[in-house]
Design a protein around this motif. Structure first.
Motif, PDB file in Angstrom:
ATOM      1  N   ARG A 119       0.831  -1.212   0.000  1.00  0.00           N
ATOM      2  CA  ARG A 119       0.000   0.000   0.000  1.00  0.00           C
ATOM      3  C   ARG A 119       0.861   1.257   0.000  1.00  0.00           C
ATOM      4  NH1 ARG A 119      -1.776   3.705   3.420  1.00  0.00           N
ATOM      5  NH2 ARG A 119      -0.678   2.790   5.206  1.00  0.00           N
ATOM      6  N   ARG A 120       1.931   1.230   0.756  1.00  0.00           N
ATOM      7  CA  ARG A 120       2.785   2.413   0.851  1.00  0.00           C
ATOM      8  C   ARG A 120       3.640   2.619  -0.396  1.00  0.00           C
ATOM      9  NH1 ARG A 120       4.534   3.766   6.881  1.00  0.00           N
ATOM     10  NH2 ARG A 120       2.766   2.876   8.022  1.00  0.00           N
ATOM     11  N   LEU A 121       4.056   1.526  -1.034  1.00  0.00           N
ATOM     12  CA  LEU A 121       4.957   1.632  -2.181  1.00  0.00           C
ATOM     13  C   LEU A 121       4.230   1.685  -3.520  1.00  0.00           C
ATOM     14  CD1 LEU A 121       7.741  -0.892  -1.099  1.00  0.00           C
ATOM     15  CD2 LEU A 121       7.901   1.598  -1.109  1.00  0.00           C
ATOM     16  N   GLY A 122       3.044   1.099  -3.587  1.00  0.00           N
ATOM     17  CA  GLY A 122       2.305   1.087  -4.842  1.00  0.00           C
ATOM     18  C   GLY A 122       2.811   0.080  -5.846  1.00  0.00           C
ATOM     19  N   VAL A 123       3.575  -0.918  -5.401  1.00  0.00           N
ATOM     20  CA  VAL A 123       4.057  -1.990  -6.261  1.00  0.00           C
ATOM     21  C   VAL A 123       3.809  -3.322  -5.558  1.00  0.00           C
ATOM     22  CG1 VAL A 123       5.821  -0.585  -7.401  1.00  0.00           C
ATOM     23  CG2 VAL A 123       6.400  -1.847  -5.318  1.00  0.00           C
ATOM     24  N   PRO A 124       3.794  -4.431  -6.313  1.00  0.00           N
ATOM     25  CA  PRO A 124       3.606  -5.737  -5.679  1.00  0.00           C
ATOM     26  C   PRO A 124       4.718  -6.048  -4.677  1.00  0.00           C
ATOM     27  CG  PRO A 124       3.279  -5.893  -8.052  1.00  0.00           C
ATOM     28  CD  PRO A 124       3.844  -4.532  -7.783  1.00  0.00           C
ATOM     29  N   VAL A 125       4.364  -6.734  -3.615  1.00  0.00           N
ATOM     30  CA  VAL A 125       5.321  -7.127  -2.580  1.00  0.00           C
ATOM     31  C   VAL A 125       5.153  -8.614  -2.292  1.00  0.00           C
ATOM     32  CG1 VAL A 125       6.037  -6.831  -0.163  1.00  0.00           C
ATOM     33  CG2 VAL A 125       5.385  -4.832  -1.529  1.00  0.00           C
ATOM     34  N   VAL A 126       6.262  -9.317  -2.149  1.00  0.00           N
ATOM     35  CA  VAL A 126       6.268 -10.725  -1.752  1.00  0.00           C
ATOM     36  C   VAL A 126       7.087 -10.841  -0.483  1.00  0.00           C
ATOM     37  CG1 VAL A 126       6.852 -13.088  -2.416  1.00  0.00           C
ATOM     38  CG2 VAL A 126       6.108 -11.459  -4.162  1.00  0.00           C
ATOM     39  N   LEU A 127       6.573 -11.587   0.491  1.00  0.00           N
ATOM     40  CA  LEU A 127       7.252 -11.762   1.779  1.00  0.00           C
ATOM     41  C   LEU A 127       7.652 -13.219   1.960  1.00  0.00           C
ATOM     42  CD1 LEU A 127       7.991 -10.760   4.709  1.00  0.00           C
ATOM     43  CD2 LEU A 127       5.657 -11.421   5.341  1.00  0.00           C
ATOM     44  N   ASP A 128       8.881 -13.435   2.420  1.00  0.00           N
ATOM     45  CA  ASP A 128       9.316 -14.793   2.744  1.00  0.00           C
ATOM     46  C   ASP A 128      10.380 -14.720   3.827  1.00  0.00           C
ATOM     47  OD1 ASP A 128       9.478 -17.554   2.673  1.00  0.00           O
ATOM     48  OD2 ASP A 128       9.848 -17.671   0.525  1.00  0.00           O
ATOM     49  N   LYS A 129      10.713 -15.875   4.390  1.00  0.00           N
ATOM     50  CA  LYS A 129      11.773 -15.936   5.387  1.00  0.00           C
ATOM     51  C   LYS A 129      13.127 -15.666   4.735  1.00  0.00           C
ATOM     52  CE  LYS A 129      10.928 -19.978   7.273  1.00  0.00           C
ATOM     53  NZ  LYS A 129      10.950 -21.090   8.264  1.00  0.00           N
ATOM     54  N   ASP A 130      14.028 -15.089   5.499  1.00  0.00           N
ATOM     55  CA  ASP A 130      15.348 -14.758   4.983  1.00  0.00           C
ATOM     56  C   ASP A 130      16.066 -15.988   4.433  1.00  0.00           C
ATOM     57  OD1 ASP A 130      15.641 -15.880   7.519  1.00  0.00           O
ATOM     58  OD2 ASP A 130      16.628 -14.121   8.393  1.00  0.00           O
ATOM     59  N   THR A 131      15.944 -17.107   5.132  1.00  0.00           N
ATOM     60  CA  THR A 131      16.630 -18.319   4.689  1.00  0.00           C
ATOM     61  C   THR A 131      16.041 -18.870   3.406  1.00  0.00           C
ATOM     62  OG1 THR A 131      15.220 -19.522   6.239  1.00  0.00           O
ATOM     63  CG2 THR A 131      17.453 -18.989   6.970  1.00  0.00           C
ATOM     64  N   ASN A 132      14.725 -18.798   3.248  1.00  0.00           N
ATOM     65  CA  ASN A 132      14.094 -19.256   2.002  1.00  0.00           C
ATOM     66  C   ASN A 132      14.511 -18.388   0.829  1.00  0.00           C
ATOM     67  OD1 ASN A 132      12.746 -21.293   3.322  1.00  0.00           O
ATOM     68  ND2 ASN A 132      10.790 -20.209   3.438  1.00  0.00           N
ATOM     69  N   ALA A 133      14.558 -17.082   1.054  1.00  0.00           N
ATOM     70  CA  ALA A 133      14.961 -16.174  -0.019  1.00  0.00           C
ATOM     71  C   ALA A 133      16.389 -16.465  -0.471  1.00  0.00           C
ATOM     72  CB  ALA A 133      14.836 -14.725   0.449  1.00  0.00           C
ATOM     73  N   ALA A 134      17.284 -16.641   0.492  1.00  0.00           N
ATOM     74  CA  ALA A 134      18.672 -16.933   0.142  1.00  0.00           C
ATOM     75  C   ALA A 134      18.772 -18.253  -0.610  1.00  0.00           C
ATOM     76  CB  ALA A 134      19.535 -16.972   1.397  1.00  0.00           C
ATOM     77  N   ALA A 135      18.032 -19.269  -0.153  1.00  0.00           N
ATOM     78  CA  ALA A 135      18.058 -20.571  -0.822  1.00  0.00           C
ATOM     79  C   ALA A 135      17.541 -20.457  -2.254  1.00  0.00           C
ATOM     80  CB  ALA A 135      17.230 -21.584  -0.034  1.00  0.00           C
ATOM     81  N   LEU A 136      16.487 -19.675  -2.452  1.00  0.00           N
ATOM     82  CA  LEU A 136      15.966 -19.452  -3.801  1.00  0.00           C
ATOM     83  C   LEU A 136      17.010 -18.793  -4.679  1.00  0.00           C
ATOM     84  CD1 LEU A 136      13.789 -19.271  -5.985  1.00  0.00           C
ATOM     85  CD2 LEU A 136      12.954 -17.187  -4.868  1.00  0.00           C
ATOM     86  N   GLY A 137      17.659 -17.752  -4.160  1.00  0.00           N
ATOM     87  CA  GLY A 137      18.682 -17.073  -4.934  1.00  0.00           C
ATOM     88  C   GLY A 137      19.825 -17.994  -5.316  1.00  0.00           C
ATOM     89  N   LEU A 138      20.209 -18.866  -4.406  1.00  0.00           N
ATOM     90  CA  LEU A 138      21.289 -19.811  -4.696  1.00  0.00           C
ATOM     91  C   LEU A 138      20.862 -20.818  -5.757  1.00  0.00           C
ATOM     92  CD1 LEU A 138      22.479 -20.330  -1.027  1.00  0.00           C
ATOM     93  CD2 LEU A 138      23.810 -19.248  -2.854  1.00  0.00           C
ATOM     94  N   ALA A 139      19.608 -21.288  -5.679  1.00  0.00           N
ATOM     95  CA  ALA A 139      19.111 -22.242  -6.676  1.00  0.00           C
ATOM     96  C   ALA A 139      19.035 -21.598  -8.053  1.00  0.00           C
ATOM     97  CB  ALA A 139      17.741 -22.776  -6.256  1.00  0.00           C
ATOM     98  N   VAL A 140      18.525 -20.380  -8.114  1.00  0.00           N
ATOM     99  CA  VAL A 140      18.457 -19.671  -9.390  1.00  0.00           C
ATOM    100  C   VAL A 140      19.860 -19.403  -9.923  1.00  0.00           C
ATOM    101  CG1 VAL A 140      17.797 -17.484 -10.468  1.00  0.00           C
ATOM    102  CG2 VAL A 140      16.205 -18.641  -8.928  1.00  0.00           C
ATOM    103  N   GLY A 141      20.797 -19.176  -9.014  1.00  0.00           N
ATOM    104  CA  GLY A 141      22.160 -18.883  -9.408  1.00  0.00           C
ATOM    105  C   GLY A 141      22.983 -20.082  -9.838  1.00  0.00           C
ATOM    106  N   GLY A 142      22.405 -21.283  -9.747  1.00  0.00           N
ATOM    107  CA  GLY A 142      23.106 -22.448 -10.271  1.00  0.00           C
ATOM    108  C   GLY A 142      23.353 -23.588  -9.316  1.00  0.00           C
ATOM    109  N   GLU A 143      23.051 -23.419  -8.004  1.00  0.00           N
ATOM    110  CA  GLU A 143      23.204 -24.542  -7.082  1.00  0.00           C
ATOM    111  C   GLU A 143      22.173 -25.616  -7.442  1.00  0.00           C
ATOM    112  OE1 GLU A 143      25.491 -25.101  -5.065  1.00  0.00           O
ATOM    113  OE2 GLU A 143      26.402 -23.158  -4.633  1.00  0.00           O
ATOM    114  N   VAL A 144      22.616 -26.846  -7.526  1.00  0.00           N
ATOM    115  CA  VAL A 144      21.739 -27.935  -7.945  1.00  0.00           C
ATOM    116  C   VAL A 144      21.647 -28.982  -6.846  1.00  0.00           C
ATOM    117  CG1 VAL A 144      22.237 -27.594 -10.385  1.00  0.00           C
ATOM    118  CG2 VAL A 144      23.655 -29.155  -9.053  1.00  0.00           C
ATOM    119  N   GLY A 145      20.705 -29.905  -7.016  1.00  0.00           N
ATOM    120  CA  GLY A 145      20.523 -30.974  -6.050  1.00  0.00           C
ATOM    121  C   GLY A 145      19.750 -30.512  -4.835  1.00  0.00           C
TER     122      GLY A 145
END
Length: 373
Positions: free
Chosen positions: A194-220
């Motif tokens: 509401r304050r920013l006027g753009v979509p916002v997604v919320l997640d735990k810090d550890t999940n976000a980091a894990a997602l970034g690592l997976a997108v960045g090429g970590e496999v398995g």
């Protein structure tokens, strides 16, 4: 990955093409190659890429050398056509990054923060820092500063927010953040949107980091263990972040490994987090690493994962000692189990801003067909 020539799936097909274009880099890829690698018809590829060109996300990058026929036009992704903001909201500081469509960082800011100062003060600081990092970027210089009507006039796709759990990722609501019960039930996602006027997604810090690592090429199958002001885990199983039925998976720090041990802020006694942080506080890094390793060994025993990645400011201060201590525990586990080679452990790549960059991927990953992550 394969596509489907159905109008109802055109956003899915666009994501497939965008992902291939992103992977191709500045050299680009031809329409025919896109069709061959997705299973889409050349006509479908032409229609989708035409829409992407109209949206400014794709452009021509020259022609391939002829092999006897007509030279093929090569297309490439336009990285600066869109940006995502990644926000790491910790107990005592915040970090904001602005990344382009390839995930490259275009701007960054850090600031001290008191998560216990109340929602109004915290959200005010967040909005101000996001505004500064966007204004300081190329997108910002063209007027792309978030505000009530930002979605209509900016290249900012949205904001990904990562912070300590537990929280409800699906509904964007915080639960009782360890040590800060006043946040329990706060609708952070909707209030920030509401304050920013753009979509916002919320997640735990550890999940976000894990997602970034997976997108960045970590496999398995791997676990990202984050030791900073608290301790948590992000789990990637089957190529996707595992959040659990109630999005509460990964509360690694609150597994009890010492019955009747020291009290933890979560209300239990003898938690891995309490034991680790106590050891760090008294300067016994080797003991902290040993305790973290025992918790990691339990995780390996339970899930049979391929890799342990370490992160967080506490690990960053003594990376070699933490890798050595956790590795020793995993070695001992492998010997007891007769499992052969132990599960490897190392510090996560790009650790210093892994959480913030992963938070930005909460917006970007679905754009490139990684919605399951």
């Amino acid at each position: 990955m394969t596509g489907a020539n159905l109008l109802a799936l055109r956003s899915h097909n666009a994501a497939l093409l965008l992902d291939l274009l992103r992977r191709a880099g500045r050299m680009g890829i031809s329409r025919l190659e896109l069709a061959e690698r997705t299973g889409l018809t050349p006509q479908a590829v032409s229609k989708i890429t035409a829409r992407l060109r109209d949206d400014g996300m794709v452009t021509e990058a020259g022609r391939q050398a002829s092999t006897g026929g007509k030279p093929r036009t090569v297309l490439r992704l336009v990285p600066e056509a869109g940006h995502a903001v990644g926000l790491h909201l910790d107990r005592d500081e915040l970090r904001v990054v602005l990344v382009d469509l390839t995930g490259a960082v275009a701007g960054e800011r850090r600031a001290a923060l008191d998560l216990g100062a109340g929602a109004e003060a915290v959200l005010g600081a967040v909005v101000a820092e996001i505004g500064e990092v966007v204004a300081g970027s190329a997108a910002g210089r063209s007027g792309a500063v978030p505000g009530p009507d930002a979605a209509a006039r900016t290249a900012v796709l949205g904001v990904g927010v990562a912070m300590p759990g537990p929280l409800d990722h699906t509904h964007g609501v915080l639960h009782r953040v360890t040590g800060f019960p006043e946040w329990d039930g706060f609708p952070l996602r909707d209030e920030l949107a509401r304050r920013l006027g753009v979509p916002v997604v919320l997640d735990k810090d550890t999940n976000a980091a894990a997602l970034g690592l997976a997108v960045g090429g970590e496999v398995g199958a791997f676990a990202y263990l984050h030791l900073g002001t608290g301790l948590g885990a992000g789990l990637v199983l089957g190529g996707a972040v595992h959040r659990g039925a109630r999005t509460g998976a990964g509360e690694f720090g609150h597994q009890v490994i010492q019955l009747d041990g020291p009290p933890c802020s979560c209300g239990n006694r003898g938690c891995v987090e309490a034991l680790c942080l106590a050891a760090v506080a008294r300067g016994d890094v080797d003991e902290a690493a040993r305790v973290l390793g025992e918790g990691a060994a339990n995780l390996v025993w339970l899930l049979d994962i391929d890799l342990i990645l370490l992160g967080g400011r506490t690990v960053a201060a003594e990376p070699e000692r933490f890798v050595r201590g956790v590795g020793a525990a995993l070695d001992a586990h492998a010997q007891r189990a007769g499992a052969g080679s132990p599960v490897p452990v190392r510090v996560a790549s790009g650790e210093a801003r892994a959480v913030a960059e992963g938070a930005a991927q909460l917006l970007l990953a679905p754009l490139f067909g990684r919605a399951e992550a």
